[in-house]
Design a protein around this motif. Structure first.
Motif, PDB file in Angstrom:
ATOM      1  N   GLY A 204      22.765  56.907  91.271  1.00 18.76           N
ATOM      2  CA  GLY A 204      23.978  56.242  91.724  1.00 18.76           C
ATOM      3  C   GLY A 204      23.972  54.734  91.625  1.00 18.76           C
ATOM      4  O   GLY A 204      24.913  54.080  92.104  1.00 18.76           O
ATOM      5  N   TYR A 205      22.958  54.142  90.979  1.00 22.73           N
ATOM      6  CA  TYR A 205      22.863  52.681  90.864  1.00 22.73           C
ATOM      7  C   TYR A 205      22.557  52.284  89.419  1.00 22.73           C
ATOM      8  O   TYR A 205      21.714  52.908  88.764  1.00 22.73           O
ATOM      9  CB  TYR A 205      21.771  52.130  91.779  1.00 22.73           C
ATOM     10  N   HIS A 206      23.226  51.232  88.951  1.00 19.64           N
ATOM     11  CA  HIS A 206      23.017  50.718  87.601  1.00 19.64           C
ATOM     12  C   HIS A 206      21.975  49.593  87.595  1.00 19.64           C
ATOM     13  O   HIS A 206      22.013  48.699  88.452  1.00 19.64           O
ATOM     14  CB  HIS A 206      24.322  50.129  87.038  1.00 19.64           C
ATOM     15  N   GLY A 207      21.084  49.636  86.622  1.00 19.20           N
ATOM     16  CA  GLY A 207      20.177  48.532  86.334  1.00 19.20           C
ATOM     17  C   GLY A 207      20.476  48.034  84.933  1.00 19.20           C
ATOM     18  O   GLY A 207      20.493  48.821  83.982  1.00 19.20           O
ATOM     19  N   GLY A 274      25.646  47.346  90.568  1.00 17.03           N
ATOM     20  CA  GLY A 274      25.040  48.143  91.627  1.00 17.03           C
ATOM     21  C   GLY A 274      25.562  49.562  91.526  1.00 17.03           C
ATOM     22  O   GLY A 274      25.315  50.261  90.550  1.00 17.03           O
ATOM     23  N   CYS A 275      26.343  49.977  92.526  1.00 17.72           N
ATOM     24  CA  CYS A 275      26.946  51.310  92.471  1.00 17.72           C
ATOM     25  C   CYS A 275      27.996  51.379  91.382  1.00 17.72           C
ATOM     26  O   CYS A 275      28.304  52.463  90.884  1.00 17.72           O
ATOM     27  CB  CYS A 275      27.565  51.648  93.826  1.00 17.72           C
ATOM     28  N   VAL A 276      28.572  50.225  91.032  1.00  9.65           N
ATOM     29  CA  VAL A 276      29.491  50.162  89.894  1.00  9.65           C
ATOM     30  C   VAL A 276      28.847  49.308  88.812  1.00  9.65           C
ATOM     31  O   VAL A 276      28.014  48.443  89.086  1.00  9.65           O
ATOM     32  CB  VAL A 276      30.872  49.604  90.289  1.00  9.65           C
ATOM     33  N   PHE A 277      29.270  49.546  87.570  1.00  7.25           N
ATOM     34  CA  PHE A 277      28.685  48.859  86.415  1.00  7.25           C
ATOM     35  C   PHE A 277      29.074  47.382  86.422  1.00  7.25           C
ATOM     36  O   PHE A 277      28.247  46.511  86.164  1.00  7.25           O
ATOM     37  CB  PHE A 277      29.199  49.549  85.146  1.00  7.25           C
TER      38      PHE A 277
END
Length: 350
Positions: A204-207, A274-277
């Motif tokens: 659920g998190y973007h890196g 974070g939770c969104v791109f």
């Protein structure tokens, strides 16, 4: 109603920006950032000059730049790679339109910070692995395949895949390509530079991260551009911390680029992640007077793009690949950072 200038096609973030991008075909929806009003809006561009067609669609002409390398040409793009059903996908995957920049900062609690560290660490590992594949004769599609497989083997989703219809799992931007290069059948050549932009969606998190790599023997001018671009990112991260104004990022990057007489691309920006791109804040890499300051436990990217010649971008007919107007080299580096009480923690290092 906007004036005539605002009718020019524009895009924002490193999937987006603020100046005109010319293409010969209608674009996907992209984003226009109004510097005066800090407003991000959707805009569909329909009319463009024939400049891209003139420069990039004459496939029978292999123009040589600086008496050495050939102007970048599009290759063949292979079919979209599948993702196993059990892997959680970001909500935008089924939509052909990019979701844009979400309002509100990405500020995390303890659990969120640990999740961001995990996604950032995986993104960094994938980036570095992809860098080891950069060799003469290797195609960017082969790099995409390797990146795709490594991400899904680690239980994550390759964030670019399906973002606004983007067809691949990583962006590979070679030589004069500023950003958003689509992996294809073109083999890398000795002396190329290539930016590999990796984003993973894990739990659920973007890196989000990128680096520019050397292919074989790169000349001194290219080495210096890449070195200065990395330095500009490092300098920007070093001044980050709670209460620091975002505009200081743009100043320090722009100052460093000016010192080396490089251009700073203004059309593409860093962003909350974070939770969104893509979320607030919009992080500009050039001198500006925008308001806003960093807060504890927020995450965002810094991703400067410097050019050896013109900083003006042109978009290919694929509606993604963006190259310099004069085919001069461009380099980029990117990190996702966490604002801590002591400054900034780089989440995409390994």
């Amino acid at each position: 109603m906007a004036g005539a200038k605002s009718l020019q096609p524009r895009i924002i973030s490193s999937f987006f920006g603020d100046r005109s991008i010319r293409s010969t075909q209608p674009l996907l929806h992209h984003f226009h950032f109004d510097l005066g009003r800090r407003h991000v809006s959707m805009q569909l561009s329909r009319t463009f000059s024939g400049l891209t067609n003139l420069l990039f669609n004459r496939r029978d002409v292999d123009e040589v730049i600086d008496g050495k390398r050939k102007r970048l040409r599009p290759g063949t793009v292979s079919p979209r790679r599948p993702v196993p059903e059990h892997i959680t996908k970001p909500p935008y995957v089924e939509s052909p339109k990019p979701p844009g920049i979400s309002s509100g900062l990405e500020i995390h609690d303890k659990k969120g910070i640990e999740s961001m560290r995990a996604s950032g660490r995986l993104a960094a590992m994938v980036r570095e692995y992809a860098g080891t594949l950069v060799k003469p004769g290797v195609t960017t599609d082969e790099i995409d395949e390797a990146v795709h497989n490594m991400i899904i083997e680690n239980g994550a989703y390759p964030s670019p895949l399906g973002y606004g219809g983007f067809p691949k799992s990583v962006c590979t931007s070679v030589n004069e390509c500023i950003c958003h290069g689509i992996p294809d059948s073109r083999p890398l050549e000795d002396g190329d530079i290539i930016n590999i932009d990796v984003t993973v969606y894990l739990n659920g998190y973007h890196g989000d991260t990128s680096a520019t790599f050397f292919c074989g023997n790169v000349d001194e001018k290219a080495e210096k551009l890449v070195e200065a671009t990395k330095e500009s990112l490092d300098k920007a991260i070093a001044i980050c911390g709670p209460g620091v104004e975002y505009k200081k990022i743009g100043k320090i990057i722009h100052d460093h680029a000016d010192k080396h007489r490089y251009g700073v691309v203004r059309e593409f920006v860093g962003h909350g992640v974070g939770c969104v791109f893509h979320a607030d804040p919009v992080v500009l890499h050039f001198r500006n007077n925008e308001a806003g300051h960093m807060v504890l436990n927020q995450t965002f990217t810094i991703e400067p793009m410097l050019t050896m010649g013109s900083r003006k971008p042109i978009m290919w007919d694929d509606n993604w690949t963006v190259v310099t107007e004069d085919a001069s080299l461009s380099a980029q580096f990117e990190h996702t950072i966490l604002i801590t009480k002591d400054g900034a923690e780089i989440l995409t290092s390994c």
